[in-house]
Scaffold this active site. Structure first.
Site, PDB file in Angstrom:
ATOM      1  N   ARG A  21      -5.783  -7.413   1.708  1.00 26.33           N
ATOM      2  CA  ARG A  21      -4.431  -7.949   1.136  1.00 26.33           C
ATOM      3  C   ARG A  21      -4.590  -7.802   0.185  1.00 26.33           C
ATOM      4  O   ARG A  21      -5.066  -8.996  -0.485  1.00 26.33           O
ATOM      5  CB  ARG A  21      -4.381  -9.714   2.423  1.00 26.33           C
ATOM      6  CG  ARG A  21      -4.068  -9.964   4.026  1.00 26.33           C
ATOM      7  CD  ARG A  21      -3.614 -10.703   4.465  1.00 26.33           C
ATOM      8  NE  ARG A  21      -3.491 -10.221   5.724  1.00 26.33           N
ATOM      9  CZ  ARG A  21      -3.265 -10.049   6.997  1.00 26.33           C
ATOM     10  NH1 ARG A  21      -2.108  -8.893   6.239  1.00 26.33           N
ATOM     11  NH2 ARG A  21      -3.362 -10.123   8.169  1.00 26.33           N
ATOM     12  N   ILE A  81      -3.307  -9.526  -3.149  1.00 21.71           N
ATOM     13  CA  ILE A  81      -3.470 -10.614  -3.957  1.00 21.71           C
ATOM     14  C   ILE A  81      -2.010 -11.347  -4.242  1.00 21.71           C
ATOM     15  O   ILE A  81      -1.855 -12.960  -4.530  1.00 21.71           O
ATOM     16  CB  ILE A  81      -5.046 -11.023  -4.594  1.00 21.71           C
ATOM     17  CG1 ILE A  81      -4.987 -12.310  -5.329  1.00 21.71           C
ATOM     18  CG2 ILE A  81      -4.098 -10.228  -5.870  1.00 21.71           C
ATOM     19  CD1 ILE A  81      -6.404 -12.158  -5.912  1.00 21.71           C
ATOM     20  N   ASN A 122       0.204   4.427  -6.625  1.00 23.62           N
ATOM     21  CA  ASN A 122       0.500   5.304  -7.792  1.00 23.62           C
ATOM     22  C   ASN A 122      -0.662   5.216  -8.557  1.00 23.62           C
ATOM     23  O   ASN A 122      -1.867   5.236  -8.219  1.00 23.62           O
ATOM     24  CB  ASN A 122       0.415   3.558  -8.361  1.00 23.62           C
ATOM     25  CG  ASN A 122       2.189   2.865  -8.081  1.00 23.62           C
ATOM     26  OD1 ASN A 122       2.902   3.395  -7.070  1.00 23.62           O
ATOM     27  ND2 ASN A 122       1.902   1.017  -7.192  1.00 23.62           N
ATOM     28  N   HIS A 161      -5.722   3.696  -4.088  1.00 18.34           N
ATOM     29  CA  HIS A 161      -5.499   2.949  -3.162  1.00 18.34           C
ATOM     30  C   HIS A 161      -4.687   3.579  -2.756  1.00 18.34           C
ATOM     31  O   HIS A 161      -3.230   3.732  -3.103  1.00 18.34           O
ATOM     32  CB  HIS A 161      -5.856   1.423  -3.311  1.00 18.34           C
ATOM     33  CG  HIS A 161      -5.192   1.453  -4.677  1.00 18.34           C
ATOM     34  ND1 HIS A 161      -6.052   1.347  -5.892  1.00 18.34           N
ATOM     35  CD2 HIS A 161      -3.949   0.638  -4.935  1.00 18.34           C
ATOM     36  CE1 HIS A 161      -4.633   1.562  -6.544  1.00 18.34           C
ATOM     37  NE2 HIS A 161      -3.760   0.554  -6.577  1.00 18.34           N
TER      38      HIS A 161
HETATM   39  P1  5GP Z   1      -1.860  -0.750  -8.497  1.00 21.08           P
HETATM   40  O1  5GP Z   1      -0.702  -1.065  -9.576  1.00 21.08           O
HETATM   41  O2  5GP Z   1      -3.277  -0.242  -9.453  1.00 21.08           O
HETATM   42  O3  5GP Z   1      -0.728   0.768  -7.270  1.00 21.08           O
HETATM   43  O4  5GP Z   1      -2.492  -1.188  -7.313  1.00 21.08           O
HETATM   44  C1  5GP Z   1      -3.427  -2.932  -7.592  1.00 21.08           C
HETATM   45  C2  5GP Z   1      -2.725  -3.258  -6.621  1.00 21.08           C
HETATM   46  O5  5GP Z   1      -4.202  -4.315  -6.731  1.00 21.08           O
HETATM   47  C3  5GP Z   1      -1.748  -4.775  -6.851  1.00 21.08           C
HETATM   48  O6  5GP Z   1      -0.567  -4.630  -6.166  1.00 21.08           O
HETATM   49  C4  5GP Z   1      -2.745  -5.675  -7.507  1.00 21.08           C
HETATM   50  O7  5GP Z   1      -2.065  -7.210  -6.945  1.00 21.08           O
HETATM   51  C5  5GP Z   1      -3.548  -6.033  -6.471  1.00 21.08           C
HETATM   52  N1  5GP Z   1      -5.020  -6.666  -6.667  1.00 21.08           N
HETATM   53  C6  5GP Z   1      -5.478  -6.168  -8.243  1.00 21.08           C
HETATM   54  N2  5GP Z   1      -6.385  -7.560  -8.252  1.00 21.08           N
HETATM   55  C7  5GP Z   1      -7.023  -7.597  -6.656  1.00 21.08           C
HETATM   56  C8  5GP Z   1      -7.525  -8.856  -6.056  1.00 21.08           C
HETATM   57  O8  5GP Z   1      -8.420  -9.427  -7.026  1.00 21.08           O
HETATM   58  N3  5GP Z   1      -7.875  -8.736  -5.409  1.00 21.08           N
HETATM   59  C9  5GP Z   1      -6.849  -8.605  -4.269  1.00 21.08           C
HETATM   60  N4  5GP Z   1      -6.755  -8.411  -2.587  1.00 21.08           N
HETATM   61  N5  5GP Z   1      -5.897  -7.124  -5.269  1.00 21.08           N
HETATM   62  C10 5GP Z   1      -5.836  -7.273  -6.050  1.00 21.08           C
END
Ligand code: 5GP
Ligand code: ZN
Length: 114
Positions: A29, A31, A87, A100
């Site tokens: 999930r 965060i 992204n 991801h």
């Molecule tokens: P991006 O912006 O790179 O597409 O998505 C990164 C995602 O990782 C964001 O939605 C952010 O909330 C999530 N995220 C960042 N740090 C953590 C963490 O320590 N644990 C979890 N579960 N999600 C994280």
């Protein structure tokens, strides 16, 4: 990658709220959820961005979608619908540089995305 947050989750150094795991992927999930269901699905192999994909990654990218399909069913969003998002780099808002897939559901997503 010792300095990668998501690699630390795969190694067990950091323990996320895991919802699914198999030999190819880990899913947990987010965060900072942006929808009632917001799950991140990551390959166990470190790949920084979509720009770093090569043909040898075809199977692992397929595994991400297969995991999304299964998790969506488990979360009860398969029928109502959901969105998958990956992204890439600054304009898309990528903040964690380990590929991801965001799996988002539980509300109407709207279109176009922001
Ligand atoms: P991006 O912006 O790179 O597409 O998505 C990164 C995602 O990782 C964001 O939605 C952010 O909330 C999530 N995220 C960042 N740090 C953590 C963490 O320590 N644990 C979890 N579960 N999600 C994280
Ligand atoms: Zn990584």
């Amino acid at each position: 990658m010792s300095d990668c947050l998501f690699c630390k989750m795969i190694s067990g150094d950091i323990q996320p709220d895991t919802v699914y795991e198999d030999e190819h992927v880990l899913a947990f999930r987010d965060i900072n959820p942006q929808a009632p269901t917001h799950i991140l699905i990551i390959p166990k192999e470190h790949i920084s961005t979509l720009n770093d994909l090569d043909p040898g990654h075809a199977n692992i990218m397929g595994q991400l979608y297969l995991a999304a399909r299964k998790i969506a069913e488990d979360e009860g969003i398969a029928g109502p619908g959901y969105r998958t998002v990956t992204n890439c780099n600054a304009d898309a808002g990528q903040t964690v540089f380990h590929i991801h897939m965001h799996l988002l559901g539980g509300r109407n997503m709207g279109w176009p995305p922001g």
